[in-house]
Scaffold this motif. Structure first.
Motif, PDB file in Angstrom:
ATOM      1  N   THR A   1       0.803  -1.228   0.000  1.00  0.00           N
ATOM      2  CA  THR A   1       0.000   0.000   0.000  1.00  0.00           C
ATOM      3  C   THR A   1       0.831   1.271   0.000  1.00  0.00           C
ATOM      4  OG1 THR A   1      -1.631  -1.220   1.287  1.00  0.00           O
ATOM      5  CG2 THR A   1      -1.917   1.138   1.208  1.00  0.00           C
ATOM      6  N   VAL A   2       2.035   1.232   0.533  1.00  0.00           N
ATOM      7  CA  VAL A   2       2.817   2.445   0.772  1.00  0.00           C
ATOM      8  C   VAL A   2       3.069   3.239  -0.509  1.00  0.00           C
ATOM      9  CG1 VAL A   2       5.124   1.375   0.654  1.00  0.00           C
ATOM     10  CG2 VAL A   2       4.732   3.397   2.092  1.00  0.00           C
ATOM     11  N   ASP A   3       3.292   2.581  -1.637  1.00  0.00           N
ATOM     12  CA  ASP A   3       3.579   3.300  -2.878  1.00  0.00           C
ATOM     13  C   ASP A   3       2.354   4.069  -3.384  1.00  0.00           C
ATOM     14  OD1 ASP A   3       6.368   2.329  -3.281  1.00  0.00           O
ATOM     15  OD2 ASP A   3       5.327   0.408  -3.298  1.00  0.00           O
ATOM     16  N   ALA A   4       1.172   3.485  -3.212  1.00  0.00           N
ATOM     17  CA  ALA A   4      -0.062   4.170  -3.614  1.00  0.00           C
ATOM     18  C   ALA A   4      -0.309   5.383  -2.719  1.00  0.00           C
ATOM     19  CB  ALA A   4      -1.249   3.211  -3.560  1.00  0.00           C
ATOM     20  N   VAL A   5      -0.032   5.246  -1.422  1.00  0.00           N
ATOM     21  CA  VAL A   5      -0.201   6.375  -0.499  1.00  0.00           C
ATOM     22  C   VAL A   5       0.801   7.477  -0.846  1.00  0.00           C
ATOM     23  CG1 VAL A   5      -0.081   7.116   1.912  1.00  0.00           C
ATOM     24  CG2 VAL A   5      -1.160   4.934   1.332  1.00  0.00           C
ATOM     25  N   ALA A   6       2.048   7.098  -1.146  1.00  0.00           N
ATOM     26  CA  ALA A   6       3.055   8.095  -1.536  1.00  0.00           C
ATOM     27  C   ALA A   6       2.636   8.814  -2.821  1.00  0.00           C
ATOM     28  CB  ALA A   6       4.415   7.434  -1.697  1.00  0.00           C
ATOM     29  N   ALA A   7       2.097   8.072  -3.796  1.00  0.00           N
ATOM     30  CA  ALA A   7       1.615   8.693  -5.032  1.00  0.00           C
ATOM     31  C   ALA A   7       0.481   9.667  -4.733  1.00  0.00           C
ATOM     32  CB  ALA A   7       1.153   7.624  -6.027  1.00  0.00           C
TER      33      ALA A   7
END
Length: 138
Positions: A119-125
């Motif tokens: 999930t972290v990459d989607a939140v960063a995006a």
């Protein structure tokens, strides 16, 4: 009206966030595998077409002193490839601390282990896109 797409490019996974139609908030997110850069670009091109995206914002990982390192160059190259593949205007956006913020947000919501990793990459995006949308709104 066209949506805006935010990208958090990574070696293993790339986060994708897409604005709502009014380009005021993040409407949806996704994560695409990015170990194969050409496949990642093809996935992002498909997502952009499906969501009627008109502009792409790629996170630029600057060092805390504002300088750019190897990672920033990789992101610039990825952005250039995306611009060529989509034909869309593609901008760079300072993403300092977005991954740290994303981890903090996920910790506060009890996301740990594999659940966080996915999930972290989607939140960063989303954070990259939110920053850009806020800037545009001023």
């Amino acid at each position: 009206m066209k949506r805006i797409m935010g990208i958090d490019y990574g070696d293993a996974r790339t986060g994708v966030a897409i604005s709502d139609l009014l380009c005021t908030i993040v409407g949806s997110t996704a994560v695409v595998p990015s170990r194969n850069r050409e496949k990642a670009i093809a996935d992002i091109v498909r997502i952009a077409k499906e969501n009627e995206v008109g502009e792409i914002v790629v996170g630029l990982p600057r060092n805390m002193d504002g300088t750019e390192g190897v990672r920033a160059q990789l992101c610039r190259e990825f952005a250039d490839l995306l611009a060529e593949a989509t034909g869309l205007p593609t901008r760079m956006w300072d993403e300092r601390r977005t991954t740290v913020e994303a981890h903090n947000i996920l910790s506060q919501h009890n996301y740990h282990g594999q659940k966080r990793k996915n999930t972290v990459d989607a939140v960063a995006a989303s954070l990259i896109l939110e920053g850009y949308l806020s800037f545009r709104g001023r």
